[in-house]
Design a protein around this motif. Structure first.
Motif, mmCIF file in Angstrom:
data_model
loop_
_atom_site.group_PDB
_atom_site.id
_atom_site.type_symbol
_atom_site.label_atom_id
_atom_site.label_comp_id
_atom_site.label_asym_id
_atom_site.label_seq_id
_atom_site.Cartn_x
_atom_site.Cartn_y
_atom_site.Cartn_z
ATOM 1 N N GLY A 98 -24.840 7.771 -16.464
ATOM 2 C CA GLY A 98 -25.601 9.009 -16.363
ATOM 3 C C GLY A 98 -25.775 9.707 -17.694
ATOM 4 O O GLY A 98 -26.861 10.210 -18.019
ATOM 5 N N ALA A 122 -29.222 10.419 -19.669
ATOM 6 C CA ALA A 122 -29.601 11.784 -20.033
ATOM 7 C C ALA A 122 -29.860 11.911 -21.529
ATOM 8 O O ALA A 122 -30.826 12.557 -21.955
ATOM 9 N N GLY A 130 -33.110 10.351 -22.562
ATOM 10 C CA GLY A 130 -34.301 11.042 -22.062
ATOM 11 C C GLY A 130 -35.271 10.117 -21.351
ATOM 12 O O GLY A 130 -36.463 10.400 -21.276
#
Length: 248
Positions: free
Chosen positions: A232, A236, A239
């Motif tokens: 995760g 993140a 992007g």
């Protein structure tokens, strides 16, 4: 039952529904996988009997708790004076991955009224989470798929527990049947199907590496939780860009 049948087709926020037909489809879809949960239930039943649990106690535990790893872990706490706080903390630790799974499903599950939401989450496990999440990403909105798959897994787990606690010793060692590889193949196929876009390659690869490297160094289940967090975080930070820096 009449209220459930009347309101089962109601549409909630984001087009989310919970229908009886979806429950049946979810159960049928995961039944082949659920059948391979039976040997794990048998293993728990045998282990529970060895720890002094009666058949009734073991079966009711599977019916009410339905948490495989936590149930195995709890057997070590059986004593005349049960340390309930320690037992609760162990159950929380081995099931901590559900926090991540719940967060991932929140855009869909939170659209349900609280009662239906709690009922559906009560039967959420790794296989029906993975199966339903893949379906939701493809535009499906019937949470009955998650609930139905969980019910199938719950039924087979309880059946296995009953077989194990009542006469599982007659089956001998379950390791000889190689059923543990079925779940590995199931999850690998699901991940491979969702990781076709190159932007997923780095999160998948790094989370897999984290799970493998941490196995044996953390309490059971924590390596998977940390691996999910690694994937995760990588997603993140990137992007959604692929390995060439392009956003897709």
């Amino acid at each position: 039952m009449k209220d459930f049948q009347t309101e089962a087709g109601a549409t909630f926020a984001n087009g989310v529904t919970l229908t009886g037909g979806g429950v049946l489809r979810g159960a049928r879809g995961l039944l082949p996988v659920a059948l391979f949960v039976v040997p794990f239930g048998v293993s728990f039943g045998v282990t529970a009997a060895e720890h002094g649990m009666t058949p009734e106690q073991a079966i009711w535990m599977s019916l009410l708790a339905f948490s495989g790893v936590a149930q195995f872990a709890s057997l070590d706490f059986l004593s005349p004076s049960v340390p309930f706080l320690s037992l609760a903390l162990v159950a929380l630790a081995v099931n901590a991955r559900h926090v991540v799974m719940g967060a991932v499903l929140s855009p869909w599950i939170n659209a349900l009224p609280p009662g239906r939401r709690m009922l559906t989450l009560l039967f959420m496990t790794d296989p029906n989470f993975a199966d339903s999440y893949a379906a939701f990403l493809n535009g499906k909105r019937d949470m009955g798929r998650l609930l139905g798959g969980g019910l199938a897994l719950w039924a087979m787990w309880t059946l296995g527990t009953a077989i194990g606690v009542l006469g599982g010793k007659a089956l001998g060692s379950l390791d000889a049947y190689g059923v543990d590889v079925v779940m590995l193949c199931f999850f690998t196929a699901l991940v491979a199907g969702q990781a076709k876009a190159s932007r997923y390659w780095a999160p998948v690869a790094l989370s897999c590496a984290a799970a493998v490297l941490l196995q044996g160094h953390l309490p059971q289940g924590w390596d998977i939780l940390v691996a999910a967090l690694v994937g995760g975080v990588v997603m993140a930070v990137s992007g959604g860009r692929d390995i060439a820096g392009r956003t897709r």
